[in-house]
Design a protein around this motif. Structure first.
Motif, PDB file in Angstrom:
ATOM      1  N   THR A 292       0.829  -1.206   0.000  1.00  0.00           N
ATOM      2  CA  THR A 292       0.000   0.000   0.000  1.00  0.00           C
ATOM      3  C   THR A 292       0.861   1.253   0.000  1.00  0.00           C
ATOM      4  N   ASP A 293       2.194   1.087  -0.116  1.00  0.00           N
ATOM      5  CA  ASP A 293       3.164   2.174  -0.095  1.00  0.00           C
ATOM      6  C   ASP A 293       3.256   2.813   1.278  1.00  0.00           C
ATOM      7  N   GLU A 294       2.864   2.084   2.312  1.00  0.00           N
ATOM      8  CA  GLU A 294       3.013   2.533   3.687  1.00  0.00           C
ATOM      9  C   GLU A 294       4.210   1.825   4.311  1.00  0.00           C
ATOM     10  N   ALA A 295       4.847   2.507   5.256  1.00  0.00           N
ATOM     11  CA  ALA A 295       6.007   1.933   5.942  1.00  0.00           C
ATOM     12  C   ALA A 295       5.806   1.995   7.443  1.00  0.00           C
ATOM     13  N   SER A 296       6.370   1.019   8.147  1.00  0.00           N
ATOM     14  CA  SER A 296       6.393   1.036   9.607  1.00  0.00           C
ATOM     15  C   SER A 296       7.780   0.626  10.078  1.00  0.00           C
ATOM     16  N   ALA A 297       8.171   1.114  11.256  1.00  0.00           N
ATOM     17  CA  ALA A 297       9.510   0.858  11.766  1.00  0.00           C
ATOM     18  C   ALA A 297       9.729  -0.635  11.999  1.00  0.00           C
ATOM     19  N   ALA A 298      10.913  -1.113  11.649  1.00  0.00           N
ATOM     20  CA  ALA A 298      11.285  -2.522  11.843  1.00  0.00           C
ATOM     21  C   ALA A 298      12.311  -2.606  12.967  1.00  0.00           C
ATOM     22  N   THR A 299      11.997  -3.377  13.985  1.00  0.00           N
ATOM     23  CA  THR A 299      12.865  -3.512  15.151  1.00  0.00           C
ATOM     24  C   THR A 299      13.570  -4.859  15.114  1.00  0.00           C
ATOM     25  N   PHE A 300      14.875  -4.834  15.283  1.00  0.00           N
ATOM     26  CA  PHE A 300      15.628  -6.090  15.347  1.00  0.00           C
ATOM     27  C   PHE A 300      15.284  -6.808  16.643  1.00  0.00           C
ATOM     28  N   THR A 301      14.867  -8.085  16.552  1.00  0.00           N
ATOM     29  CA  THR A 301      14.377  -8.797  17.732  1.00  0.00           C
ATOM     30  C   THR A 301      15.219 -10.008  18.113  1.00  0.00           C
ATOM     31  N   GLY A 302      16.207 -10.383  17.320  1.00  0.00           N
ATOM     32  CA  GLY A 302      17.032 -11.514  17.705  1.00  0.00           C
ATOM     33  C   GLY A 302      17.390 -12.395  16.525  1.00  0.00           C
ATOM     34  N   VAL A 303      17.818 -13.606  16.858  1.00  0.00           N
ATOM     35  CA  VAL A 303      18.262 -14.560  15.844  1.00  0.00           C
ATOM     36  C   VAL A 303      17.473 -15.854  15.999  1.00  0.00           C
ATOM     37  N   LEU A 304      16.788 -16.260  14.944  1.00  0.00           N
ATOM     38  CA  LEU A 304      16.060 -17.522  14.934  1.00  0.00           C
ATOM     39  C   LEU A 304      17.063 -18.643  14.673  1.00  0.00           C
ATOM     40  N   PRO A 305      17.123 -19.662  15.539  1.00  0.00           N
ATOM     41  CA  PRO A 305      18.197 -20.652  15.429  1.00  0.00           C
ATOM     42  C   PRO A 305      17.908 -21.785  14.447  1.00  0.00           C
ATOM     43  N   PHE A 306      18.982 -22.434  14.047  1.00  0.00           N
ATOM     44  CA  PHE A 306      18.974 -23.709  13.297  1.00  0.00           C
ATOM     45  C   PHE A 306      18.176 -23.648  11.981  1.00  0.00           C
ATOM     46  N   PRO A 307      18.750 -23.024  10.962  1.00  0.00           N
ATOM     47  CA  PRO A 307      19.975 -22.226  10.941  1.00  0.00           C
ATOM     48  C   PRO A 307      19.714 -20.811  11.454  1.00  0.00           C
ATOM     49  N   ASP A 308      20.788 -20.094  11.791  1.00  0.00           N
ATOM     50  CA  ASP A 308      20.638 -18.739  12.314  1.00  0.00           C
ATOM     51  C   ASP A 308      20.079 -17.811  11.244  1.00  0.00           C
ATOM     52  N   ARG A 309      19.003 -17.094  11.616  1.00  0.00           N
ATOM     53  CA  ARG A 309      18.392 -16.101  10.737  1.00  0.00           C
ATOM     54  C   ARG A 309      18.017 -14.880  11.561  1.00  0.00           C
ATOM     55  N   PHE A 310      18.290 -13.710  11.019  1.00  0.00           N
ATOM     56  CA  PHE A 310      17.981 -12.479  11.724  1.00  0.00           C
ATOM     57  C   PHE A 310      16.477 -12.205  11.679  1.00  0.00           C
ATOM     58  N   LEU A 311      15.974 -11.620  12.761  1.00  0.00           N
ATOM     59  CA  LEU A 311      14.540 -11.355  12.879  1.00  0.00           C
ATOM     60  C   LEU A 311      14.292  -9.861  13.085  1.00  0.00           C
ATOM     61  N   PHE A 312      13.310  -9.345  12.339  1.00  0.00           N
ATOM     62  CA  PHE A 312      12.819  -7.994  12.544  1.00  0.00           C
ATOM     63  C   PHE A 312      11.316  -8.068  12.799  1.00  0.00           C
ATOM     64  N   ASN A 313      10.834  -7.102  13.554  1.00  0.00           N
ATOM     65  CA  ASN A 313       9.406  -7.042  13.855  1.00  0.00           C
ATOM     66  C   ASN A 313       8.884  -5.666  13.474  1.00  0.00           C
ATOM     67  N   CYS A 314       7.761  -5.644  12.739  1.00  0.00           N
ATOM     68  CA  CYS A 314       7.118  -4.385  12.396  1.00  0.00           C
ATOM     69  C   CYS A 314       5.605  -4.574  12.514  1.00  0.00           C
ATOM     70  N   VAL A 315       4.854  -3.504  12.329  1.00  0.00           N
ATOM     71  CA  VAL A 315       3.402  -3.535  12.481  1.00  0.00           C
ATOM     72  C   VAL A 315       2.745  -3.319  11.124  1.00  0.00           C
ATOM     73  N   LEU A 316       1.747  -4.126  10.812  1.00  0.00           N
ATOM     74  CA  LEU A 316       0.991  -3.960   9.571  1.00  0.00           C
ATOM     75  C   LEU A 316       0.191  -2.662   9.655  1.00  0.00           C
ATOM     76  N   PRO A 317       0.436  -1.697   8.760  1.00  0.00           N
ATOM     77  CA  PRO A 317      -0.272  -0.413   8.833  1.00  0.00           C
ATOM     78  C   PRO A 317      -1.782  -0.575   8.694  1.00  0.00           C
ATOM     79  N   VAL A 318      -2.506   0.426   9.203  1.00  0.00           N
ATOM     80  CA  VAL A 318      -3.966   0.352   9.231  1.00  0.00           C
ATOM     81  C   VAL A 318      -4.541   0.191   7.838  1.00  0.00           C
ATOM     82  N   ARG A 319      -4.059   0.975   6.872  1.00  0.00           N
ATOM     83  CA  ARG A 319      -4.644   0.893   5.528  1.00  0.00           C
ATOM     84  C   ARG A 319      -4.350  -0.453   4.881  1.00  0.00           C
TER      85      ARG A 319
END
Length: 539
Positions: A95-122
């Motif tokens: 929808t061309d909307e953006a929300s802040a992405a917060t680094f939340t940790g590493v998902l193991p086996f195999p290691d993968r970086f995790l970000f968390n953001c919020v689905l915009p209202v629209r």
């Protein structure tokens, strides 16, 4: 007559336009992130853009997969190619909307970086939901050649796997959806990569055990999933096939360990670990349900002080039972017995009343003198109320809460891991056992769990957001209102009931309060009381 029609028609048109606009505006209120039909299977890769000035080379594209969690949270899983500063990222939606992405940790086996953001209202009003792109500079919009893939749902997902010496265990949400009703293993197949399939041996709750595949050596990671044969459908997956892995053990096998699922328990953890280690628990395995407090810092402090504490990132909501099943396999090489209790529960025996100090033999004697065929001890709970506390008691829960309900409720368990049946079925902290093993319920005169369940309102309110109850998926939904997991008089909203500090108080019980003060209390040089877990301590 014609004049009447001419005046009525514009009114009708205006009414239709008005109603349509109202419907569109409030459409998001009729959709919740937890109650949307699963998306059809699609490719789950979208683009990660490390943005740079226009004069720079094209941005590096890194594959990502995104999953819609509860409360409109979007989990973005990124391959470990990302390096450097994890701040300043945003999720860009279709929808061309953006929300802040917060680094939340590493998902193991195999290691993968995790970000968390919020689905915009629209974006919530546009179905189907699509996966976002992860941007370093959201002001610079990428060119899209096609629509992003559909957003995966946490309610229909293969979210973890564990390879043992004998099989591959998948943890899957959305296949066995009704309590007590499980699909026949013959209706399913395990899928490794694009082509290799093996038979499913057991299907119970969210746990599926598969035959190990015969794969040729290859460098690429192999994703593993579950196929529902009758529907010709493969469940979306974020899990990979890995070599057999087990919890690291320092030396031999521990006699007694403890495992629990935690979310934002940093302020409670030291007291819980300190107390139980002194009465015989040797290792603690914590399944972290996405904590955003100081859990990591507190665990590090405990380890530095000599306590054996390990965390396993287990982000997925409402998956306590499967987390316990995972622990039963993962820790089987280094733990003989496992105690499954929560961080607000403390094991206690009235027979310890006259003990001048705690001893590790208090629990080890229970399990080491186990008679032949005994595979599980069941321990009843006493549920404590707020006890007039309005904030978290600074000296700990054992000192702050001393009034409870008069009757016992439910029970928790200490289980012999080798006695658990192959299905790994567990309900409310106790397991089904293999043939030849039996459970023993201990009397409350011998041993009991003090469950500090109904704490000061700010602490109890936090349970609404990440409750891991098996039978109440969402406390704000009017479903299963008579479940024991619900709180009498609380309703469906996190609003403090009148008289909360005095609720759930039928019997004054200060036995463990007095005992822990005798064991761990001290007068400080500054003239105030404190407990051993409030200062630095040695193992």
């Amino acid at each position: 007559m014609a004049r009447k029609i001419r005046t009525t028609f514009p009114c009708i048109v205006a009414s239709i336009v008005f109603c349509a606009s109202i419907y569109h505006h409030y459409l998001r209120r009729t959709i919740t992130s937890d109650h949307i039909p699963p998306s059809p299977i699609t490719t789950t890769t979208t683009s990660f853009f490390a943005q740079s000035p226009l004069s720079s080379p094209p941005p590096v594209v890194i594959s990502t997969t995104s999953v819609l969690l509860h409360d409109w949270e979007v989990l973005v899983i990124v391959s470990p190619q990302l390096a450097g500063d994890y701040s300043g990222y945003s999720c860009l939606f279709d929808t061309d909307e953006a929300s802040a992405a917060t680094f939340t940790g590493v998902l193991p086996f195999p290691d993968r970086f995790l970000f968390n953001c919020v689905l915009p209202v629209r974006a919530r009003r546009r179905l189907p939901f699509r996966q976002p792109s992860l941007l370093k500079s959201p002001e610079i919009r990428p060119q899209r050649d096609s629509s992003p893939p559909l957003l995966l749902r946490w309610s229909y997902l293969v979210y973890d796997s564990l390879t043992t010496e004998d099989d591959v265990v998948l943890f899957v949400k959305g296949v066995n959806t009704r309590q007590g009703i499980n699909r026949d293993p013959k209706e399913l197949m395990c899928v490794f990569g694009d082509y290799v399939k093996t038979a499913v041996k057991t299907s119970m709750q969210e746990v599926f055990r598969c035959q190990r595949p015969k794969l040729t050596a290859q460098a690429d990671l192999v994703k593993v999933s579950l196929e529902i044969l009758a529907e010709n459908r493969v469940v979306p997956s974020v899990a990979y096939y890995t070599p057999p892995r087990k919890l690291a053990s320092k030396g031999g096998k521990f006699l007694l360990c403890a495992s629990t699922m935690v979310y934002n328990v940093a302020k409670f953890l030291k007291e819980w670990v300190f107390y139980h280690s002194k009465i015989g628990v040797e290792k603690f395995l914590l399944y972290d349900n996405g904590s955003d407090d100081d859990l990591g810092k507190v665990v590090e402090e405990l380890v530095q002080e000599g306590f054996d504490v390990t965390t396993y990132l287990w982000l997925w909501p409402k998956t306590q039972e499967s987390g316990f099943s995972h622990a039963a396999l993962y820790a089987s090489n280094c733990c003989k017995w496992m105690m499954y209790i929560d961080v607000d529960e403390f094991l206690y025996s009235p027979s310890w009343k006259n003990s001048s100090r705690p001893s590790e033999s208090m629990l080890s004697s229970l399990v080491s003198t186990n008679s032949l065929g005994l595979g599980q001890f069941e321990i009843s709970c006493y549920e404590f109320g707020p006890s007039n506390q309005e904030v978290h008691p600074i000296m700990g829960v054992t000192q702050g809460y001393d009034c409870r309900l008069s009757h016992e409720n439910r029970h928790k368990s200490i289980v012999l891991l080798e006695a658990i049946d192959d299905y790994l079925l567990n309900v409310i902290h106790h397991f089904n056992l293999s043939f030849g093993f039996k459970s023993k319920k201990l009397s409350t005169d011998y041993m009991v769990l003090n469950h500090y369940k109904y704490q000061a309102w700010p602490e109890f309110k936090a349970k609404f957001r990440r409750r891991v109850s098996a039978y109440v998926l969402d406390w704000t939904q009017k479903l299963n209102p008579n479940s024991n997991d619900r709180t009498p008089g609380l309703g469906f909203m996190p609003v403090e009931p009148e008289g909360w500090p005095q609720m759930f108080c039928e019997l004054r019980d200060d036995r463990l309060k007095d005992l822990t003060w005798k064991w761990f209390g001290e007068k400080s040089s500054l003239g105030y009381d404190r407990m051993a877990w409030q200062r630095g301590y040695n193992r």
